[in-house]
Design a protein around this motif. Structure first.
Motif, short mmCIF file in Angstrom:
data_model
loop_
_atom_site.label_atom_id
_atom_site.label_comp_id
_atom_site.label_asym_id
_atom_site.label_seq_id
_atom_site.Cartn_x
_atom_site.Cartn_y
_atom_site.Cartn_z
N TYR A 41 0.83 -1.21 0.00
CA TYR A 41 0.00 0.00 0.00
C TYR A 41 0.86 1.26 0.00
CZ TYR A 41 -3.82 -3.20 0.97
OH TYR A 41 -4.74 -4.23 0.88
N HIS A 42 2.12 1.12 -0.43
CA HIS A 42 3.06 2.23 -0.56
C HIS A 42 3.30 2.95 0.77
CE1 HIS A 42 2.70 1.55 -4.85
NE2 HIS A 42 1.39 1.69 -4.76
N VAL A 43 3.36 2.16 1.84
CA VAL A 43 3.68 2.67 3.17
C VAL A 43 5.17 2.44 3.41
CG1 VAL A 43 3.32 2.31 5.65
CG2 VAL A 43 1.38 2.24 4.07
N ASP A 44 5.86 3.45 3.94
CA ASP A 44 7.29 3.28 4.18
C ASP A 44 7.55 2.70 5.57
OD1 ASP A 44 6.80 5.38 5.91
OD2 ASP A 44 8.03 6.84 4.85
N ALA A 45 8.84 2.43 5.87
CA ALA A 45 9.20 1.76 7.13
C ALA A 45 8.88 2.62 8.35
CB ALA A 45 10.68 1.40 7.12
N VAL A 46 9.06 3.94 8.24
CA VAL A 46 8.78 4.84 9.36
C VAL A 46 7.30 4.77 9.74
CG1 VAL A 46 8.71 7.25 10.10
CG2 VAL A 46 10.69 6.40 8.84
N THR A 47 6.44 4.79 8.74
CA THR A 47 5.00 4.72 8.99
C THR A 47 4.60 3.34 9.49
OG1 THR A 47 4.67 6.33 7.20
CG2 THR A 47 2.73 5.12 7.96
N LEU A 48 5.17 2.32 8.89
CA LEU A 48 4.83 0.94 9.27
C LEU A 48 5.13 0.69 10.74
CD1 LEU A 48 5.59 -2.24 7.22
CD2 LEU A 48 6.05 -2.20 9.64
N ILE A 49 6.34 1.02 11.15
CA ILE A 49 6.71 0.74 12.55
C ILE A 49 5.99 1.69 13.51
CG2 ILE A 49 8.75 2.25 12.63
CD1 ILE A 49 10.15 0.06 14.24
N GLY A 50 5.69 2.91 13.04
CA GLY A 50 4.93 3.84 13.87
C GLY A 50 3.54 3.31 14.18
N PHE A 51 2.86 2.78 13.15
CA PHE A 51 1.53 2.21 13.34
C PHE A 51 1.60 0.96 14.21
CE2 PHE A 51 -1.71 3.92 10.17
CZ PHE A 51 -1.11 5.17 10.10
N ARG A 52 2.60 0.12 13.95
CA ARG A 52 2.73 -1.12 14.72
C ARG A 52 2.85 -0.84 16.21
NH1 ARG A 52 8.27 -4.48 15.54
NH2 ARG A 52 7.42 -6.47 16.20
N MET A 53 3.73 0.08 16.57
CA MET A 53 3.97 0.35 17.98
C MET A 53 2.86 1.20 18.60
SD MET A 53 6.48 -1.53 18.17
CE MET A 53 6.80 -1.37 19.93
N ALA A 54 2.18 2.01 17.79
CA ALA A 54 1.04 2.78 18.32
C ALA A 54 -0.08 1.84 18.75
CB ALA A 54 0.54 3.76 17.25
N PHE A 55 -0.29 0.78 17.98
CA PHE A 55 -1.33 -0.20 18.33
C PHE A 55 -0.91 -1.11 19.48
CE2 PHE A 55 -3.09 0.52 13.95
CZ PHE A 55 -4.38 0.84 14.34
N PRO A 223 -5.27 3.61 3.81
CA PRO A 223 -6.38 2.68 3.49
C PRO A 223 -6.74 1.82 4.70
CG PRO A 223 -4.73 2.69 1.75
CD PRO A 223 -4.14 3.49 2.88
N LEU A 224 -7.98 1.41 4.77
CA LEU A 224 -8.46 0.62 5.90
C LEU A 224 -7.63 -0.64 6.10
CD1 LEU A 224 -10.66 0.32 8.08
CD2 LEU A 224 -12.05 -0.91 6.38
N GLU A 225 -7.15 -1.24 5.00
CA GLU A 225 -6.35 -2.46 5.09
C GLU A 225 -5.06 -2.26 5.87
OE1 GLU A 225 -9.00 -2.76 1.54
OE2 GLU A 225 -7.65 -1.24 2.37
N VAL A 226 -4.50 -1.06 5.77
CA VAL A 226 -3.26 -0.76 6.50
C VAL A 226 -3.51 -0.77 8.00
CG1 VAL A 226 -1.49 1.00 6.95
CG2 VAL A 226 -2.24 0.55 4.60
N TYR A 227 -4.64 -0.23 8.42
CA TYR A 227 -4.97 -0.24 9.86
C TYR A 227 -5.17 -1.66 10.37
CZ TYR A 227 -5.92 4.74 9.07
OH TYR A 227 -5.81 6.07 8.73
N TRP A 228 -5.89 -2.47 9.61
CA TRP A 228 -6.14 -3.85 10.04
C TRP A 228 -4.85 -4.66 10.09
CZ3 TRP A 228 -10.03 -5.28 12.72
CH2 TRP A 228 -11.29 -4.72 12.53
N LEU A 229 -4.03 -4.51 9.07
CA LEU A 229 -2.76 -5.23 9.04
C LEU A 229 -1.84 -4.76 10.15
CD1 LEU A 229 -2.14 -5.39 5.18
CD2 LEU A 229 -2.52 -7.35 6.70
N SER A 230 -1.86 -3.46 10.45
CA SER A 230 -1.03 -2.92 11.54
C SER A 230 -1.50 -3.44 12.89
CB SER A 230 -1.08 -1.39 11.52
OG SER A 230 -0.51 -0.87 10.35
N LEU A 231 -2.82 -3.57 13.03
CA LEU A 231 -3.37 -4.12 14.27
C LEU A 231 -2.96 -5.58 14.44
CD1 LEU A 231 -5.20 -3.62 16.73
CD2 LEU A 231 -7.14 -4.38 15.34
N ILE A 232 -3.01 -6.34 13.35
CA ILE A 232 -2.54 -7.74 13.38
C ILE A 232 -1.06 -7.79 13.72
CG2 ILE A 232 -2.08 -9.76 11.92
CD1 ILE A 232 -4.70 -9.05 10.42
N ASN A 233 -0.28 -6.90 13.10
CA ASN A 233 1.16 -6.83 13.35
C ASN A 233 1.45 -6.54 14.82
OD1 ASN A 233 3.86 -6.88 12.71
ND2 ASN A 233 3.88 -4.87 11.74
N ALA A 234 0.65 -5.66 15.40
CA ALA A 234 0.87 -5.25 16.79
C ALA A 234 0.47 -6.34 17.78
CB ALA A 234 0.09 -3.96 17.08
#
Length: 303
Positions: A41-55, A223-234
């Motif tokens: 979904y064209h998300v970079d590493a900074v955003t990915l890890i930020g979402f992961r740890m926020a959740f 996108p909504l999928e990024v939130y769901w995947l980040s929640l799963i990741n967390a």
């Protein structure tokens, strides 16, 4: 813990602990798969890890507050050391890992991270004058030869990006090895549950802070999928594996739990093929077998 020397240790209890260890290892390895899916979904590493740890932060914070309420306060030196451990062991290691995953396969990433015990051994030999036995040296050589096989195979198709990504994941494994060595004393002082929850809170604050420092607030809209995947990741790839591993160690001992963790690279290889269409070749299977064999030899070394 030696299962054979404990008469009251029931087989059901042991098998339950083994199942928990296996499940935790598979879930932890799945973070590479989830990260690869998020990158689509064209998300970079900074955003990915930020979402992961926020959740994941609220869950670790609850445990940290609970531990704080039932434990004596930390002294100043322990607080500073915990901050350093959180930054080195989880923030830096995770950030380098997710950066590297942009350029290499999930299977190669898991194999490189699987070498962390060997880096602990090497650092102990270099800085603490720990003697390395012939068995341990053989284990290292076998494991590194396996990594070279998979690396050369991937390098043929990925070029310089594979070299860059592998170097980043290697840095992640080394930084986590430093964390393991440095956290040894603190575990005996404050306990593993307290140490992990505090360190993960520090890491979460650093990852979320880094996101707001380097990215515009508008990047929160995904996108909504990024939130769901980040929640799963967390939840399923971060929080649950951490505590499942701790429970498993308590039930079946660190050595057996460590050996159960060898399912990680294999599960990543096949999950990558299923979810990401990553090819499984003879070279990859051979390299995986060598790395796991080397780590198995290392785990059989008696202290």
């Amino acid at each position: 813990m030696n299962v054979q020397s404990t008469p009251s240790f029931s087989r059901q209890h042991y098998l339950g602990g083994l199942l928990i260890a296996l499940t935790g290892a598979i879930l932890f390895s799945t973070k590479a798969i989830v990260a690869k899916l998020i990158y689509r979904y064209h998300v970079d590493a900074v955003t990915l890890i930020g979402f992961r740890m926020a959740f994941s932060f609220p869950l670790f914070a609850v445990i940290a507050v609970w531990q704080m309420s039932k434990s004596p306060p930390l002294v100043k030196s322990e607080r500073w050391r915990l901050i350093a451990l959180g930054l080195i062991g989880y923030y830096l290691s995770s950030f380098l890992d997710f950066l590297g995953l942009q350029y290499i396969t999930a299977g190669l990433e898991r194999l490189i991270l699987f070498l962390t015990p060997s880096f602990v051994l090497i650092m102990s030999a270099l800085f603490f004058k720990r003697k390395v036995s012939t068995l341990e040296l053989a284990a290292l050589l076998v494991s590194y030869f396996g990594i070279v096989l998979v690396f050369l195979h991937d390098l043929k198709f990925g070029g310089d990006k594979v070299l860059l990504g592998s170097a980043m994941v290697l840095g992640a494994a080394i930084s986590y090895a430093v964390y393991l060595i440095q956290s040894g004393q603190m575990v005996t002082k404050i306990g593993s549950l307290r140490l992990v929850s505090y360190a993960m809170c520090v890491s979460s604050a650093a990852c979320v802070g880094q996101f707001f420092l380097l990215r515009p607030v508008s990047m929160l809209i995904q996108p909504l999928e990024v939130y769901w995947l980040s929640l799963i990741n967390a939840v399923f790839c971060t929080v649950l594996p951490v505590f499942m591993t701790m429970i498993a160690v308590k039930r079946i001992g660190a050595a057996t739990a460590s050996q159960a963790g060898m399912i990680g690279p294999v599960s990543t290889l096949f999950l990558g093929a299923f979810f990401l269409n990553e090819a499984i070749t003879t070279w990859q299977l051979g390299g995986t077998a060598l790395v796991m064999g080397g780590m198995y030899l290392l785990s059989k070394k008696k202290s």
